[in-house]
Design a protein around this motif. Structure first.
Motif, PDB file in Angstrom:
ATOM      1  N   CYS A 125       0.805  -1.221   0.000  1.00  0.00           N
ATOM      2  CA  CYS A 125       0.000   0.000   0.000  1.00  0.00           C
ATOM      3  C   CYS A 125       0.841   1.275   0.000  1.00  0.00           C
ATOM      4  CB  CYS A 125      -0.916  -0.002   1.219  1.00  0.00           C
ATOM      5  SG  CYS A 125      -1.924   1.461   1.317  1.00  0.00           S
ATOM      6  N   HIS A 126       0.436   2.213  -0.836  1.00  0.00           N
ATOM      7  CA  HIS A 126       1.124   3.505  -0.915  1.00  0.00           C
ATOM      8  C   HIS A 126       0.254   4.640  -0.391  1.00  0.00           C
ATOM      9  CE1 HIS A 126       3.421   1.046  -3.676  1.00  0.00           C
ATOM     10  NE2 HIS A 126       4.380   1.951  -3.665  1.00  0.00           N
ATOM     11  N   SER A 127      -0.638   4.308   0.559  1.00  0.00           N
ATOM     12  CA  SER A 127      -1.603   5.335   0.964  1.00  0.00           C
ATOM     13  C   SER A 127      -0.915   6.560   1.577  1.00  0.00           C
ATOM     14  CB  SER A 127      -2.639   4.754   1.924  1.00  0.00           C
ATOM     15  OG  SER A 127      -2.024   4.349   3.121  1.00  0.00           O
TER      16      SER A 127
ATOM     17  N   CYS B 234      -0.880   3.996  -7.806  1.00  0.00           N
ATOM     18  CA  CYS B 234      -0.468   2.899  -6.917  1.00  0.00           C
ATOM     19  C   CYS B 234      -0.633   1.597  -7.671  1.00  0.00           C
ATOM     20  CB  CYS B 234      -1.325   2.895  -5.660  1.00  0.00           C
ATOM     21  SG  CYS B 234      -1.165   1.363  -4.728  1.00  0.00           S
TER      22      CYS B 234
ATOM     23  N   PHE C   8      -3.781  -0.436  -7.011  1.00  0.00           N
ATOM     24  CA  PHE C   8      -5.091   0.195  -7.188  1.00  0.00           C
ATOM     25  C   PHE C   8      -5.956  -0.583  -8.184  1.00  0.00           C
ATOM     26  CE2 PHE C   8      -7.941   3.067  -9.493  1.00  0.00           C
ATOM     27  CZ  PHE C   8      -8.629   3.670  -8.459  1.00  0.00           C
TER      28      PHE C   8
ATOM     29  N   CYS D  12      -6.188  -4.169  -4.577  1.00  0.00           N
ATOM     30  CA  CYS D  12      -6.885  -3.268  -3.654  1.00  0.00           C
ATOM     31  C   CYS D  12      -8.135  -2.657  -4.283  1.00  0.00           C
ATOM     32  CB  CYS D  12      -5.926  -2.160  -3.219  1.00  0.00           C
ATOM     33  SG  CYS D  12      -6.642  -1.013  -2.049  1.00  0.00           S
TER      34      CYS D  12
ATOM     35  N   GLY E 105      -5.481  -0.454   2.131  1.00  0.00           N
ATOM     36  CA  GLY E 105      -5.038   0.703   2.907  1.00  0.00           C
ATOM     37  C   GLY E 105      -6.175   1.619   3.285  1.00  0.00           C
TER      38      GLY E 105
ATOM     39  N   THR F  37      -6.910   4.643   2.657  1.00  0.00           N
ATOM     40  CA  THR F  37      -7.561   5.518   1.680  1.00  0.00           C
ATOM     41  C   THR F  37      -8.531   4.774   0.778  1.00  0.00           C
ATOM     42  OG1 THR F  37      -5.477   5.296   0.519  1.00  0.00           O
ATOM     43  CG2 THR F  37      -5.924   7.409   1.545  1.00  0.00           C
ATOM     44  N   MET F  38      -8.548   3.428   0.871  1.00  0.00           N
ATOM     45  CA  MET F  38      -9.549   2.670   0.127  1.00  0.00           C
ATOM     46  C   MET F  38     -10.698   2.265   1.041  1.00  0.00           C
ATOM     47  SD  MET F  38     -10.219   1.665  -2.953  1.00  0.00           S
ATOM     48  CE  MET F  38      -8.995   1.092  -4.142  1.00  0.00           C
TER      49      MET F  38
ATOM     50  N   CYS G  82      -8.551   6.953  -2.556  1.00  0.00           N
ATOM     51  CA  CYS G  82      -8.514   5.751  -3.405  1.00  0.00           C
ATOM     52  C   CYS G  82      -9.929   5.238  -3.673  1.00  0.00           C
ATOM     53  CB  CYS G  82      -7.671   4.660  -2.756  1.00  0.00           C
ATOM     54  SG  CYS G  82      -5.922   5.091  -2.682  1.00  0.00           S
TER      55      CYS G  82
END
Ligand code: SF4
Lengths: 380, 105
Positions: A313-315, A328, A331, A335, A342, A344-345, A352
């Motif tokens: 995850c790159h949140s 990401c 994405f 995810c 993460g 943001t999803m 996300c």
């Protein structure tokens, strides 16, 4: 998907959008800090009405997203204890901790209740003197006055069985952290209207001055957002960096004095960990000494909580505005909102999830070849 | 979660030393703490967040905003009952987004 043309004020919206097109001569990156605004921008297709190069970067303004996993795990542990009534806003029920969520805790027999206001939790405490009642107090400055009043009232009414699991985060220190990051690309900010309705915007002029960036206090409706963006672009084009209020019908410079007074009485500034970002100094509030006995973390001594975030995850980069969600690699693949890796999803206000839900599916490769980001590549 | 919704104050009471109003949000009536807006009177419009009035607003703007929020579909989530919140959570797969709007559209 809804587009602005469907709105009653579609004509005005198009006029403001035209003005932005005429004003912008260069690419600009503007961040809206608030998750509610991110949602409205994507839902109404505002990002797609902007000239190529004028990009909205989505900030860390979803309180659910930035609440550290560790705190969610604490909430789950407290909620599962016998004798506890755990009260929360509805939008925390499905936020996953390391193991499960509040909804599942209730399924296993925990007494979890959804309340509309923290005062409802105080009422529950008054009616159940033999039980410990805990309210999960997350959120930005907008929500803090409500939580402050709940402990204030509990203290006044002598309710020793009420406590607050509190993780308040503050907007101005987050803005400063974003501006100080070496990879920062943000050139202007839309400040969140409802946060400012409580706090005013007296904290922003020093930031605008120090970092040379325009900050426009902006509302949530499509026209408010377009107007905020228009004003930010105009300032950037004219080389100005002022604090402007585009939400005068709700926000004043001083904000709500009565609320600020109680906030100062109940809370003190503390360092906070933002999920995906890390510790931001002096970026949150916790209960101060006078109210410490109402702090759920003091009342329930929890040990052995271990949390793990997905390595894919790159949140953090998303929350800082360093990359867009679709950049990401996970994405839309590993995810998705159904299987979020993460923060943001997880929340629908997270960048996300908002990108996913509103059809901004372009992959990193497609983005790179489109060359100018999502706002140029109309899609969805 | 940071949205504040405008409504009209219909009645003002005192409960536990707090100034509490019955506020009408386009049909849904909720009890709202008015302590932070001492200037508010019956008939006034105010912006409300999680049961707290935080600022006064004029009628025209209040009604327009309410309409806009309804169109954006955010009212149910903010003003729904506890049962509705659980029902929403129940139809949301574990680990899905909090308000069940994921995968919509
Ligand atoms: S798409 Fe998923 S994995 Fe990638 S940054 Fe967003 S939340 Fe993390």
């Amino acid at each position: 998907m809804k587009y602005l043309t469907e709105f009653r004020d579609g004509e005005i919206a198009r006029r403001i959008a035209r003005e932005i097109h005429q004003t912008a001569t260069r690419p600009w990156k503007i961040m809206e800090v608030c998750g509610g605004q991110t949602h409205s921008i994507l839902r109404n297709g505002i990002d797609q009405m902007l000239p190529p190069g004028v990009e909205m970067i989505h900030g860390p303004g979803c309180p659910v997203c930035v609440t550290p996993l560790e705190l969610i795990d604490r909430a789950l542990a407290i909620a599962a204890q016998p004798g506890v009534i755990f009260c929360s806003f509805g939008d925390m029920l499905r936020v996953p901790g390391t193991e499960g969520d509040l909804f599942q805790v209730k399924g296993r027999g925990g007494d979890v209740r959804v309340v509309y206001s923290p005062l409802d939790a105080v009422e529950i405490a008054a009616k159940n003197p033999e039980r410990q009642v805990v309210f999960f107090g997350v959120g930005f400055e907008t929500t803090a006055p409500a939580n402050a009043m709940s402990v204030h009232l509990a203290k006044r009414r002598g309710l020793r069985n009420f406590s607050l699991l509190v993780s308040h985060v503050l907007v101005p220190p987050a803005i400063e952290a974003i501006l100080q990051a070496p990879e920062n690309k943000v050139q202007g900010f839309l400040a969140a209207g409802h946060v400012c309705s409580v706090m005013g915007y007296w904290e922003y002029p020093p930031l605008a001055e120090k970092y040379g960036i325009p900050i426009v206090v902006t509302g949530f409706e499509p026209l408010d957002l377009l107007d905020g963006i228009r004003r930010a672009v105009k300032q950037l084009e004219e080389g100005r960096h002022e604090v402007e209020n585009a939400y005068e019908r709700v926000v004043s410079f001083e904000g709500n004095r009565a609320a600020q007074k109680l906030l100062a009485e109940v809370f003190e500034v503390t360092d906070r960990t933002w999920r995906g970002i890390g510790v931001i100094p002096k970026s949150g509030w916790r209960l101060n000494d006078a109210y410490r006995e109402f702090d759920a973390e003091e009342r329930f001594h929890l040990s052995g909580i271990r949390t793990e975030e997905s390595p894919l995850c790159h949140s953090g980069a998303v929350l800082r505005g360093a990359i867009r969600p679709a950049e990401c690699p996970a994405f839309g693949k590993e995810c998705t909102p159904r299987h979020p890796l993460g923060a943001t999803m997880v929340s629908s206000e997270g960048a996300c999830a908002a990108y996913y839900n509103y059809g901004r599916f372009l992959s990193a490769e497609q983005l790179a070849s489109a060359g100018r980001g999502l706002s140029g590549a109309a899609h969805g | 979660m940071c949205l504040a919704i405008p409504g009209r104050v219909e009645e003002i009471l005192t409960e536990n030393d707090l100034r509490v109003g019955r506020v009408n949000f386009g049909g849904v009536v909720k009890r709202v703490c008015l302590d932070y807006v001492p200037e508010i009177e019956v008939g006034d419009y105010t912006i409300v967040h999680v049961g707290f009035a935080i600022s006064k607003i004029d009628r025209e703007n209040a009604e327009k905003t309410l309409e806009e929020f309804r169109a954006m579909g955010v009212l149910d989530e903010e003003l729904g009952s506890e049962e509705e919140a659980w029902a929403r959570a129940a139809t949301t797969k574990p680990s899905s987004c909090p308000d069940g709007s994921c995968g919509g559209e």
